[in-house]
Each structure stands twice: as structure tokens, then as C-alpha cells.
Motif scaffolding. Structure first.
Motif, short mmCIF file in Angstrom:
data_model
loop_
_atom_site.label_atom_id
_atom_site.label_comp_id
_atom_site.label_asym_id
_atom_site.label_seq_id
_atom_site.Cartn_x
_atom_site.Cartn_y
_atom_site.Cartn_z
N MET A 1 0.83 -1.19 0.00
CA MET A 1 0.00 0.00 0.00
C MET A 1 0.88 1.26 0.00
N ILE A 2 1.91 1.28 0.85
CA ILE A 2 2.83 2.42 0.87
C ILE A 2 4.26 1.89 0.76
N THR A 3 5.14 2.78 0.34
CA THR A 3 6.55 2.43 0.16
C THR A 3 7.42 3.35 1.02
N ASN A 4 8.70 3.09 1.01
CA ASN A 4 9.63 3.96 1.73
C ASN A 4 9.65 5.36 1.13
N GLU A 5 9.42 5.46 -0.19
CA GLU A 5 9.36 6.78 -0.82
C GLU A 5 8.21 7.61 -0.27
N ASP A 6 7.09 6.94 0.01
CA ASP A 6 5.96 7.65 0.62
C ASP A 6 6.33 8.17 2.00
N SER A 55 -7.22 5.57 -2.18
CA SER A 55 -7.19 7.00 -2.46
C SER A 55 -5.93 7.63 -1.86
N PRO A 56 -5.53 8.79 -2.36
CA PRO A 56 -4.36 9.47 -1.79
C PRO A 56 -4.51 9.77 -0.30
N LEU A 57 -5.72 10.09 0.14
CA LEU A 57 -5.94 10.36 1.55
C LEU A 57 -5.71 9.10 2.38
N LEU A 58 -6.15 7.96 1.89
CA LEU A 58 -5.94 6.71 2.61
C LEU A 58 -4.45 6.36 2.67
N ARG A 59 -3.73 6.65 1.61
CA ARG A 59 -2.27 6.44 1.61
C ARG A 59 -1.61 7.36 2.64
N ASP A 60 -2.05 8.61 2.71
CA ASP A 60 -1.50 9.56 3.69
C ASP A 60 -1.77 9.09 5.12
N ILE A 61 -2.95 8.56 5.34
CA ILE A 61 -3.28 8.03 6.67
C ILE A 61 -2.36 6.86 7.01
N ALA A 62 -2.12 5.98 6.04
CA ALA A 62 -1.22 4.84 6.28
C ALA A 62 0.20 5.32 6.58
N VAL A 63 0.66 6.34 5.88
CA VAL A 63 1.99 6.90 6.13
C VAL A 63 2.05 7.49 7.54
N ASP A 64 1.03 8.29 7.90
CA ASP A 64 1.01 8.91 9.22
C ASP A 64 0.99 7.86 10.33
N LEU A 65 0.19 6.81 10.15
CA LEU A 65 0.11 5.77 11.16
C LEU A 65 1.42 4.98 11.26
N THR A 66 2.10 4.79 10.14
CA THR A 66 3.39 4.10 10.16
C THR A 66 4.43 4.93 10.92
N ILE A 67 4.44 6.23 10.68
CA ILE A 67 5.37 7.11 11.39
C ILE A 67 5.04 7.15 12.88
N ILE A 68 3.76 7.16 13.20
CA ILE A 68 3.34 7.12 14.61
C ILE A 68 3.82 5.82 15.26
N GLU A 69 3.68 4.71 14.56
CA GLU A 69 4.13 3.43 15.10
C GLU A 69 5.64 3.41 15.29
N LEU A 70 6.39 3.98 14.34
CA LEU A 70 7.84 4.07 14.50
C LEU A 70 8.20 4.91 15.72
N LYS A 71 7.47 6.00 15.92
CA LYS A 71 7.75 6.86 17.07
C LYS A 71 7.41 6.16 18.38
N LYS A 72 6.34 5.36 18.39
CA LYS A 72 5.98 4.61 19.59
C LYS A 72 7.09 3.64 19.97
#
Length: 131
Positions: A1-6, A55-72
Motif C-alpha cells: 500500500m505504501i513504500t519507503n518513498e511515501d 485514495s491518496p488520503l488513505l495512503r497519507d493516513i497509512a503513512v502517518d500511522l506508520t510514522i506514529i508506530e515508529l515513534k511509539k
């Protein structure tokens, strides 16, 4: 769904290195990133089904949640990431209630035609002389 580039569109290369390097090797740990991506996708799928063409919004949500998980995983304070997670959750709730689309559709799809709710006027005048 998302890549490192995202992910790199949201955070810098250095920050991604710092977030993923939990073993202090000095390199990006792809397994940690992949695990966080999978956790974010699992969280999203608890709200909606993952579409084939998100959708692009769903991809952005996935990116944000991945970054949140990394921060956790790096021990960031919960207060620092709480607002971003609440924003993602509210958007996912709207997607679950079908208020926001989750999938990109082609522009040639036929939309339902809105019915006109006004009276149709005839071009002929009524003859009211006998009344």
C-alpha cells in the motif's frame, strides 16, 4: 500500500534512519519499517476493507500511522503523537461511514443524475378569458 518513498515525503532520510534504527547499526532497518507498515495496515483494516486502488488520503493516513508506530517504538511520549493518531482515527471513521471515499475510481464512471425538482413550464399560455 505504501513504500519507503511515501515515508520519505513526510520525514527526511535522517529521521527515517533514526526512527527505524532500533539496534543502533547506523543503517535503516527495513524489517522494523515493514513491521510498522503492517501494523498501520492492520489498524486501518479494523475500520475499513483495504481497497485495491486506495485514495491518496488513505495512503497519507497509512503513512502517518506508520510514522506514529515508529515513534511509539522509539519511546516518544504519548502526548506528542496523540493528536496525529486522533486525526487519523476520525478520518478512518468517516471513511467507514462512507462519507469519504477510500478508493480512486475512474472519471468515466456514470454518476446518478440529479432529478430536477422544479415545475416544467409549457410555452403555451392558458386561456383564462371565460373565468
Amino acid at each position: 500500500m505504501i513504500t519507503n518513498e511515501d515515508l520519505l515525503k513526510e520525514v527526511s532520510q535522517k529521521e527515517l534512519l533514526q526512527l527505524s534504527d532500533v539496534n543502533a547499526t547506523g543503517e535503516i532497518d527495513q524489517s522494523v519499517i515493514d513491521d510498522c507498515k503492517q501494523d498501520s495496515i492492520s489498524f486501518i483494516s479494523s475500520f475499513i476493507t483495504i481497497p485495491n486502488n486506495p485514495s491518496p488520503l488513505l495512503r497519507d493516513i497509512a503513512v502517518d500511522l506508520t510514522i506514529i508506530e515508529l515513534k511509539k517504538r522509539n519511546g516518544f511520549p504519548k502526548e506528542a503523537i496523540k493528536e496525529a493518531q486522533e486525526k487519523c482515527e476520525s478520518l478512518l471513521l468517516k471513511m467507514a461511514s462512507k462519507k469519504i471515499p477510500t478508493e480512486v475510481t475512474s472519471g468515466t464512471s456514470s454518476r446518478p443524475v440529479q432529478k430536477k425538482r422544479s415545475f416544467v413550464h409549457n410555452s403555451e399560455r392558458l386561456d383564462l378569458t371565460g373565468f
